[in-house]
Design a protein around this motif. Structure first.
Motif, PDB file in Angstrom:
ATOM      1  N   LYS A 121       0.813  -1.211   0.000  1.00 47.88           N
ATOM      2  CA  LYS A 121       0.000   0.000   0.000  1.00 47.88           C
ATOM      3  C   LYS A 121       0.849   1.265   0.000  1.00 47.88           C
ATOM      4  CE  LYS A 121      -3.826  -2.228   2.418  1.00 47.88           C
ATOM      5  NZ  LYS A 121      -4.724  -2.194   3.601  1.00 47.88           N
ATOM      6  N   ASP A 122       2.067   1.167   0.489  1.00 47.89           N
ATOM      7  CA  ASP A 122       2.958   2.319   0.498  1.00 47.89           C
ATOM      8  C   ASP A 122       3.733   2.482  -0.801  1.00 47.89           C
ATOM      9  OD1 ASP A 122       2.379   2.980   3.225  1.00 47.89           O
ATOM     10  OD2 ASP A 122       3.595   1.255   3.800  1.00 47.89           O
ATOM     11  N   ARG A 123       3.390   1.701  -1.805  1.00 47.39           N
ATOM     12  CA  ARG A 123       4.130   1.679  -3.070  1.00 47.39           C
ATOM     13  C   ARG A 123       5.575   1.238  -2.860  1.00 47.39           C
ATOM     14  NH1 ARG A 123       1.118   4.630  -6.928  1.00 47.39           N
ATOM     15  NH2 ARG A 123      -1.038   4.660  -6.181  1.00 47.39           N
ATOM     16  N   ALA A 124       5.845   0.613  -1.735  1.00 50.82           N
ATOM     17  CA  ALA A 124       7.185   0.116  -1.427  1.00 50.82           C
ATOM     18  C   ALA A 124       7.043  -1.115  -0.547  1.00 50.82           C
ATOM     19  CB  ALA A 124       8.035   1.180  -0.738  1.00 50.82           C
ATOM     20  N   THR A 125       7.980  -2.047  -0.688  1.00 46.25           N
ATOM     21  CA  THR A 125       7.930  -3.269   0.099  1.00 46.25           C
ATOM     22  C   THR A 125       8.320  -2.982   1.548  1.00 46.25           C
ATOM     23  OG1 THR A 125      10.214  -3.778  -0.518  1.00 46.25           O
ATOM     24  CG2 THR A 125       8.480  -4.672  -1.911  1.00 46.25           C
TER      25      THR A 125
END
Length: 327
Positions: A121-125
């Motif tokens: 959801k944060d556009r990052a793992t």
């Protein structure tokens, strides 16, 4: 010299999956000690491997979500979205569909959903966020960003502000998680029957709370509503101590006030010893704070509000004619 790297996967559905990509290594630098893969070669290889694996994982996840749980039919695809997911091994552009609900099982519903929207959801793992926060906490943000850019692909050293925002966001999440945990804990502090001996130079001798309430009125031009906020500061009582913990929240709920005060004390190193002083304006909701904290606690009024009570008397006395006899 060309090297062909092949990735083969055995999927849970039994389909074979195979991808190949090429890298080039020449022999010109062998005399200078350029042997094997360099850091740049490793970053290029890992970025390509990451891209292949992420694309296949999303494809399998979409296939699984397209199956209707009721009739076992395939959900129709409305359109496709594009997104970039940041990982430790590079920025991966992905393409995933938006699915419509099953019209056979739910003929009255026509909304859509994206099965891949809940992934990262944060556009990052989470691994990249954790690594960024860990390095950002140990080094300066610029040094940590340079370190990531040295060993990981697509981690530009110029975007150290991104690493700072990640570190601060992770810190807020940790603080909020601890706040939620303490919200459901029973914060009953044991009463101490005797006071500690006052030692000279004791760093844990005194803790000071400065708390005040503010009434935020309704502004019809910008919308919103009228509410009350609590603003406070918790620090040490000695001179030259570092600035303490500043907190603010909406409302005057006693439970929220107690949890926030407990976190502020913990941030200042309170270990069930030392005297606490609460300085407030004497509001009823703030008087209860003294009974919520570890004892002993002294509650006093701040000089500003005392002067506000005395100031009208001083102004009234200034208007009295000099000829009048004062009793």
């Amino acid at each position: 010299m060309h090297w062909r790297i092949t990735l083969e996967a055995v999927d849970p559905i039994g389909d074979g999956y195979r991808k190949e990509f090429m890298i080039e290594k020449n022999l010109d630098g062998l005399a200078d000690g350029k042997l094997g893969c360099s850091i740049e070669d490793g970053k290029a290889i890992m970025k390509e491997v990451q891209k292949i694996i992420v694309e296949r994982q999303l494809d399998l996840w979409v296939r699984y979500c397209r199956v209707c749980p009721t009739c076992k039919g395939m959900l129709p695809i409305k359109d496709y979205n594009h997104r970039k997911i940041l990982t430790v091994f590079g920025e991966i552009p992905v393409r995933f569909p938006r699915l419509m609900v099953c019209q056979k099982c739910n003929p009255a519903c026509c909304f859509t959903f994206s099965p891949a929207a809940d992934i990262c959801k944060d556009r990052a793992t989470p691994e990249l966020l954790e690594l960024s926060a860990k390095l950002g906490a140990k080094f300066s943000y610029r040094e940590a960003s340079d370190l990531l850019a040295t060993f990981l692909p697509d981690q530009s050293a110029r975007t150290f502000t991104t690493l700072r925002n990640r570190t601060l966001a992770i810190g807020k999440r940790i603080e909020e998680a601890e706040r939620q945990q303490r919200w459901f804990e029973n914060l009953n502090y044991p009463d101490r029957m005797q006071l500690e001996l006052a030692l000279a130079g004791d760093p844990a001798s005194e803790f000071v709370f400065n708390v005040d309430t503010a009434h935020i009125p309704l502004i019809k031009r910008y919308g919103g509503r009228t509410f009350e906020a609590v603003v406070g500061h918790c620090g040490r009582g000695g001179r030259g101590d570092p600035p303490g913990h500043v907190f603010a929240f909406e409302g005057t709920h006693p439970k929220k006030l107690k949890v926030t005060a407990a976190l502020a004390l913990k941030g200042q190193g309170h270990a069930d010893r030392g005297e606490i002083t609460v300085i407030s304006d004497g509001a009823e909701c703030l008087k209860r704070l003294a009974g919520m904290l570890p004892q002993p606690v002294a509650h006093i009024l701040d000089w500003f509000h005392i002067s506000m009570k005395v100031q009208p008397l001083a102004q009234l006395a200034a208007t009295v004619p000099k000829g009048i006899v004062r009793l």
